[in-house]
Write a protein that holds these residues in place. Structure first.
Motif, PDB file in Angstrom:
ATOM      1  N   LEU A  79      26.635   8.956  61.142  1.00 33.81           N
ATOM      2  CA  LEU A  79      25.702   8.194  60.204  1.00 33.81           C
ATOM      3  C   LEU A  79      24.375   8.672  60.008  1.00 33.81           C
ATOM      4  O   LEU A  79      23.869   8.442  58.796  1.00 33.81           O
ATOM      5  CB  LEU A  79      25.761   6.606  60.435  1.00 33.81           C
ATOM      6  N   PHE A  80      23.534   8.779  61.063  1.00 33.29           N
ATOM      7  CA  PHE A  80      22.249   9.296  60.943  1.00 33.29           C
ATOM      8  C   PHE A  80      22.057  10.541  60.372  1.00 33.29           C
ATOM      9  O   PHE A  80      21.271  10.912  59.115  1.00 33.29           O
ATOM     10  CB  PHE A  80      21.618   9.420  62.343  1.00 33.29           C
ATOM     11  N   LEU A  81      22.976  11.358  60.786  1.00 35.73           N
ATOM     12  CA  LEU A  81      23.015  12.849  59.963  1.00 35.73           C
ATOM     13  C   LEU A  81      23.389  12.742  58.445  1.00 35.73           C
ATOM     14  O   LEU A  81      22.687  13.295  57.567  1.00 35.73           O
ATOM     15  CB  LEU A  81      24.004  13.923  60.687  1.00 35.73           C
ATOM     16  N   LEU A  82      24.157  11.762  58.081  1.00 37.34           N
ATOM     17  CA  LEU A  82      24.500  11.702  56.726  1.00 37.34           C
ATOM     18  C   LEU A  82      23.426  11.347  56.066  1.00 37.34           C
ATOM     19  O   LEU A  82      23.146  11.820  54.875  1.00 37.34           O
ATOM     20  CB  LEU A  82      25.716  10.778  56.454  1.00 37.34           C
ATOM     21  N   GLU A  83      22.751  10.160  56.636  1.00 38.29           N
ATOM     22  CA  GLU A  83      21.601   9.531  55.978  1.00 38.29           C
ATOM     23  C   GLU A  83      20.425  10.572  55.760  1.00 38.29           C
ATOM     24  O   GLU A  83      19.789  10.808  54.879  1.00 38.29           O
ATOM     25  CB  GLU A  83      21.131   8.424  56.417  1.00 38.29           C
ATOM     26  N   ASP A  84      20.213  11.208  57.057  1.00 40.97           N
ATOM     27  CA  ASP A  84      18.962  11.973  57.052  1.00 40.97           C
ATOM     28  C   ASP A  84      19.367  13.226  56.228  1.00 40.97           C
ATOM     29  O   ASP A  84      18.277  13.703  55.526  1.00 40.97           O
ATOM     30  CB  ASP A  84      18.887  12.705  58.502  1.00 40.97           C
ATOM     31  N   SER A  85      20.311  13.845  55.918  1.00 42.14           N
ATOM     32  CA  SER A  85      20.670  15.058  55.025  1.00 42.14           C
ATOM     33  C   SER A  85      20.945  14.677  53.818  1.00 42.14           C
ATOM     34  O   SER A  85      20.824  15.483  52.496  1.00 42.14           O
ATOM     35  CB  SER A  85      21.995  15.675  55.694  1.00 42.14           C
ATOM     36  N   GLY A  86      20.974  13.335  53.344  1.00 39.37           N
ATOM     37  CA  GLY A  86      21.264  12.942  51.773  1.00 39.37           C
ATOM     38  C   GLY A  86      22.557  13.345  51.466  1.00 39.37           C
ATOM     39  O   GLY A  86      22.906  13.163  50.192  1.00 39.37           O
ATOM     40  N   LYS A  87      23.616  13.746  52.468  1.00 42.03           N
ATOM     41  CA  LYS A  87      24.913  13.810  52.008  1.00 42.03           C
ATOM     42  C   LYS A  87      25.670  12.506  51.855  1.00 42.03           C
ATOM     43  O   LYS A  87      25.037  11.449  52.709  1.00 42.03           O
ATOM     44  CB  LYS A  87      25.618  14.787  53.089  1.00 42.03           C
ATOM     45  N   ILE A  89      29.659  10.036  52.205  1.00 45.37           N
ATOM     46  CA  ILE A  89      30.814  10.065  53.027  1.00 45.37           C
ATOM     47  C   ILE A  89      31.763  10.926  52.387  1.00 45.37           C
ATOM     48  O   ILE A  89      32.742  11.321  53.025  1.00 45.37           O
ATOM     49  CB  ILE A  89      31.300   8.563  52.917  1.00 45.37           C
ATOM     50  N   SER A  90      31.723  11.066  50.955  1.00 46.88           N
ATOM     51  CA  SER A  90      32.580  11.896  50.172  1.00 46.88           C
ATOM     52  C   SER A  90      32.397  13.032  50.548  1.00 46.88           C
ATOM     53  O   SER A  90      33.459  14.123  50.486  1.00 46.88           O
ATOM     54  CB  SER A  90      32.703  11.750  48.722  1.00 46.88           C
ATOM     55  N   ASP A  91      31.413  13.524  50.686  1.00 45.09           N
ATOM     56  CA  ASP A  91      31.048  15.130  51.185  1.00 45.09           C
ATOM     57  C   ASP A  91      31.914  15.441  52.541  1.00 45.09           C
ATOM     58  O   ASP A  91      32.247  16.252  52.790  1.00 45.09           O
ATOM     59  CB  ASP A  91      29.649  15.374  51.438  1.00 45.09           C
ATOM     60  N   LEU A  92      31.808  14.317  53.723  1.00 50.10           N
ATOM     61  CA  LEU A  92      32.356  14.287  55.149  1.00 50.10           C
ATOM     62  C   LEU A  92      33.806  14.361  54.616  1.00 50.10           C
ATOM     63  O   LEU A  92      34.554  15.254  55.425  1.00 50.10           O
ATOM     64  CB  LEU A  92      31.859  13.412  55.617  1.00 50.10           C
ATOM     65  N   GLN A  93      34.225  13.604  53.689  1.00 47.94           N
ATOM     66  CA  GLN A  93      35.746  13.548  53.505  1.00 47.94           C
ATOM     67  C   GLN A  93      36.331  15.048  53.292  1.00 47.94           C
ATOM     68  O   GLN A  93      37.323  15.149  53.450  1.00 47.94           O
ATOM     69  CB  GLN A  93      35.899  12.408  52.258  1.00 47.94           C
ATOM     70  N   ALA A  94      35.549  15.656  52.357  1.00 51.19           N
ATOM     71  CA  ALA A  94      35.907  17.051  51.896  1.00 51.19           C
ATOM     72  C   ALA A  94      35.933  17.777  53.094  1.00 51.19           C
ATOM     73  O   ALA A  94      36.614  18.862  53.496  1.00 51.19           O
ATOM     74  CB  ALA A  94      34.873  17.596  51.097  1.00 51.19           C
ATOM     75  N   VAL A  95      35.135  17.717  54.205  1.00 53.21           N
ATOM     76  CA  VAL A  95      35.204  18.495  55.212  1.00 53.21           C
ATOM     77  C   VAL A  95      36.325  18.063  56.230  1.00 53.21           C
ATOM     78  O   VAL A  95      36.943  19.172  56.856  1.00 53.21           O
ATOM     79  CB  VAL A  95      33.821  18.315  56.066  1.00 53.21           C
ATOM     80  N   PHE A 124      26.911  20.164  59.362  1.00 55.53           N
ATOM     81  CA  PHE A 124      25.386  19.740  59.632  1.00 55.53           C
ATOM     82  C   PHE A 124      24.692  20.920  60.057  1.00 55.53           C
ATOM     83  O   PHE A 124      23.512  20.552  60.605  1.00 55.53           O
ATOM     84  CB  PHE A 124      25.361  18.515  60.504  1.00 55.53           C
ATOM     85  N   HIS A 125      25.179  22.007  60.653  1.00 55.32           N
ATOM     86  CA  HIS A 125      24.655  22.832  61.458  1.00 55.32           C
ATOM     87  C   HIS A 125      23.943  22.318  62.812  1.00 55.32           C
ATOM     88  O   HIS A 125      22.603  22.614  62.795  1.00 55.32           O
ATOM     89  CB  HIS A 125      23.493  23.632  60.535  1.00 55.32           C
ATOM     90  N   VAL A 126      24.846  21.556  63.520  1.00 54.56           N
ATOM     91  CA  VAL A 126      24.449  21.204  64.758  1.00 54.56           C
ATOM     92  C   VAL A 126      25.324  21.365  65.712  1.00 54.56           C
ATOM     93  O   VAL A 126      26.445  22.136  65.494  1.00 54.56           O
ATOM     94  CB  VAL A 126      24.191  19.672  64.631  1.00 54.56           C
ATOM     95  N   ASP A 127      25.022  21.018  67.137  1.00 57.32           N
ATOM     96  CA  ASP A 127      25.692  21.589  68.105  1.00 57.32           C
ATOM     97  C   ASP A 127      27.122  20.475  68.259  1.00 57.32           C
ATOM     98  O   ASP A 127      26.907  19.275  68.053  1.00 57.32           O
ATOM     99  CB  ASP A 127      25.069  21.295  69.429  1.00 57.32           C
ATOM    100  N   PRO A 128      28.167  20.775  68.411  1.00 57.21           N
ATOM    101  CA  PRO A 128      29.581  19.984  68.328  1.00 57.21           C
ATOM    102  C   PRO A 128      29.336  18.918  69.488  1.00 57.21           C
ATOM    103  O   PRO A 128      29.880  17.900  69.327  1.00 57.21           O
ATOM    104  CB  PRO A 128      30.708  20.877  68.407  1.00 57.21           C
ATOM    105  N   SER A 129      28.701  19.048  70.620  1.00 56.47           N
ATOM    106  CA  SER A 129      28.780  18.407  71.659  1.00 56.47           C
ATOM    107  C   SER A 129      28.071  16.946  71.487  1.00 56.47           C
ATOM    108  O   SER A 129      28.358  16.020  72.074  1.00 56.47           O
ATOM    109  CB  SER A 129      28.023  18.897  72.823  1.00 56.47           C
ATOM    110  N   ILE A 130      27.069  16.713  70.341  1.00 55.84           N
ATOM    111  CA  ILE A 130      26.684  15.528  70.043  1.00 55.84           C
ATOM    112  C   ILE A 130      27.735  14.632  69.355  1.00 55.84           C
ATOM    113  O   ILE A 130      27.510  13.060  69.315  1.00 55.84           O
ATOM    114  CB  ILE A 130      25.507  15.619  69.096  1.00 55.84           C
ATOM    115  N   PHE A 131      29.167  14.973  69.350  1.00 55.46           N
ATOM    116  CA  PHE A 131      29.979  14.284  68.634  1.00 55.46           C
ATOM    117  C   PHE A 131      31.025  13.749  69.509  1.00 55.46           C
ATOM    118  O   PHE A 131      32.266  13.278  69.323  1.00 55.46           O
ATOM    119  CB  PHE A 131      30.630  14.894  67.567  1.00 55.46           C
ATOM    120  N   THR A 132      30.756  14.056  70.861  1.00 52.15           N
ATOM    121  CA  THR A 132      31.526  13.815  71.909  1.00 52.15           C
ATOM    122  C   THR A 132      30.915  12.991  72.946  1.00 52.15           C
ATOM    123  O   THR A 132      29.803  12.863  73.057  1.00 52.15           O
ATOM    124  CB  THR A 132      32.071  15.092  72.722  1.00 52.15           C
TER     125      THR A 132
END
Length: 133
Positions: A79-87, A89-95, A124-132
């Motif tokens: 949620l932080f990355l979504l807000e910070d990037s201006g992207k 939920i629908s962008d994430l749904q596409a991913v 988001f161009h980040v390390d995948p480990s932040i989501f585990t």
């Protein structure tokens, strides 16, 4: 008149302050003092570069040493990355390819799978480990 970055002046600042990865509380305090000094004056481009470098080093140290027991929360990070990037939920749904998957992750109903973590991290161009966890 346009100001230009002077590498020689920056080099002299680096020689004077010798910024490096902060490993101790004393080094952190020293860096904080330099940042405090730079914060309260009109900085040159070179001083601003040093200021930003030191802030980054201080943040890294403080995240590692002042929040070591904090539980990693992948949903909050997402949620932080979504807000910070201006992207959105629908962008994430596409991913991820599914509105349901995104909704369940955001609401904490399901954990982010390793494959989803890789896709989100690439997005988001980040390390995948932040989501585990």
């Amino acid at each position: 008149m346009t100001l230009t970055f002077n590498p020689e002046n920056y080099k002299q600042l680096l020689i004077t302050y010798l910024p490096r990865v902060i490993k101790t509380e004393a080094e952190n305090e020293k860096a904080l003092g330099i940042v405090e000094d730079l914060m309260h004056r009109k900085r040159t481009l070179e001083e601003d570069e040093l200021y930003q470098l030191l802030v980054t080093l201080i943040e890294k140290f403080e995240q590692e040493h002042y929040q070591p027991n904090q539980q990693n929360n992948p949903e909050s990070m997402l949620l932080f990355l979504l807000e910070d990037s201006g992207k959105s939920i629908s962008d994430l749904q596409a991913v991820l390819g599914s509105k349901t998957a995104v909704d369940e992750i955001v609401q904490g109903q399901t954990k982010i799978s390793p494959e989803q973590a890789r896709k989100i991290a690439a997005f988001f161009h980040v390390d995948p480990s932040i989501f585990t966890e």
